[in-house]
Scaffold this motif. Structure first.
Motif, short mmCIF file in Angstrom:
data_model
loop_
_atom_site.label_atom_id
_atom_site.label_comp_id
_atom_site.label_asym_id
_atom_site.label_seq_id
_atom_site.Cartn_x
_atom_site.Cartn_y
_atom_site.Cartn_z
N ASN A 122 -4.86 -8.85 7.63
CA ASN A 122 -5.20 -8.85 6.21
C ASN A 122 -4.39 -9.92 5.47
O ASN A 122 -3.24 -10.20 5.82
CB ASN A 122 -5.04 -7.47 5.57
CG ASN A 122 -3.70 -6.82 5.81
OD1 ASN A 122 -3.04 -7.09 6.79
ND2 ASN A 122 -3.30 -5.96 4.90
N GLU A 148 -3.48 -10.82 1.55
CA GLU A 148 -3.60 -10.38 0.15
C GLU A 148 -3.42 -11.56 -0.80
O GLU A 148 -3.08 -12.68 -0.40
CB GLU A 148 -2.57 -9.28 -0.10
CG GLU A 148 -2.86 -8.07 0.78
CD GLU A 148 -1.96 -6.88 0.52
OE1 GLU A 148 -0.90 -7.03 -0.11
OE2 GLU A 148 -2.33 -5.79 0.98
N GLU A 154 -10.44 -7.06 9.53
CA GLU A 154 -11.69 -7.06 10.29
C GLU A 154 -12.58 -8.23 9.91
O GLU A 154 -13.14 -8.92 10.77
CB GLU A 154 -12.48 -5.76 10.04
CG GLU A 154 -11.75 -4.49 10.42
CD GLU A 154 -10.92 -3.92 9.27
OE1 GLU A 154 -10.25 -4.68 8.54
OE2 GLU A 154 -10.94 -2.69 9.10
N1 THU Z 1 -7.28 -3.36 4.73
C1 THU Z 1 -7.75 -3.98 5.85
O1 THU Z 1 -7.25 -5.03 6.26
N2 THU Z 1 -8.82 -3.41 6.48
C2 THU Z 1 -9.46 -2.27 6.06
O2 THU Z 1 -10.49 -1.91 6.61
C3 THU Z 1 -8.88 -1.48 4.98
C4 THU Z 1 -7.83 -2.15 4.17
C5 THU Z 1 -6.13 -3.97 4.02
C6 THU Z 1 -6.48 -4.54 2.69
C7 THU Z 1 -5.15 -4.48 1.97
O3 THU Z 1 -4.43 -5.67 2.26
C8 THU Z 1 -4.42 -3.32 2.61
O4 THU Z 1 -5.15 -3.00 3.78
C9 THU Z 1 -4.33 -2.10 1.72
O5 THU Z 1 -5.56 -1.76 1.21
#
Ligand code: THU
Length: 131
Positions: free
Chosen positions: A43, A45, A56
């Protein structure tokens, strides 16, 4: 072909690259395609929170942008903060886009030391599709 355990291990490694200074919730994903190739994502941000990219979608984006054309057969998702990190709604739609029919496997770390396995159609039924 990597085993489910190896896919989870690879997802775990990918989670170490997560950029998540706001949520402090790292996620890693490892997508396996019919070609036998795997692609990872974490992820990423952003200070404008809504621009955050999930692990994903990052993994699938890596695959497609590197020329992958076969079906997505498995995706392993790992977060050290959650034993079972289910994909969010947006990621489910992305997984379905490249899925192998309805049988693409979603591999999550289980509550025991065993991984847990779901199918995209079970966690995302009646999905929108144009093709
Ligand atoms: N997040 C993911 O990477 N995949 C998901 O399916 C759910 C949420 C991340 C997004 C964000 O950076 C952190 O988890 C908290 O929501």
């Amino acid at each position: 072909m990597l085993t489910n355990k190896e896919l989870l291990e690879t997802a775990k490694k990918a989670s170490e690259n997560a950029y998540c200074p706001y949520s402090l919730f790292p996620v890693g994903a490892c997508a396996l395609f019919e070609s036998g190739k795997t692609y990872t994502g974490c992820n990423i941000e952003n200070s404008s929170y809504g621009l955050t990219l999930c692990a994903e979608r990052n993994a699938i984006s890596n695959a497609i942008s590197q020329g992958e054309t076969t079906k997505l057969i498995k995706i392993a998702i790992y977060s050290p903060k959650s034993k079972k990190c289910f994909p969010c709604g947006a990621c489910r739609q992305w997984i379905q886009e490249f899925a192998d029919g309805f049988n693409t496997e979603i591999i999550l770390e289980g509550n025991s030391s065993q991984e847990n396995l779901y199918y995209i159609n079970d966690i995302f039924p009646y999905s929108f599709k144009l093709i």
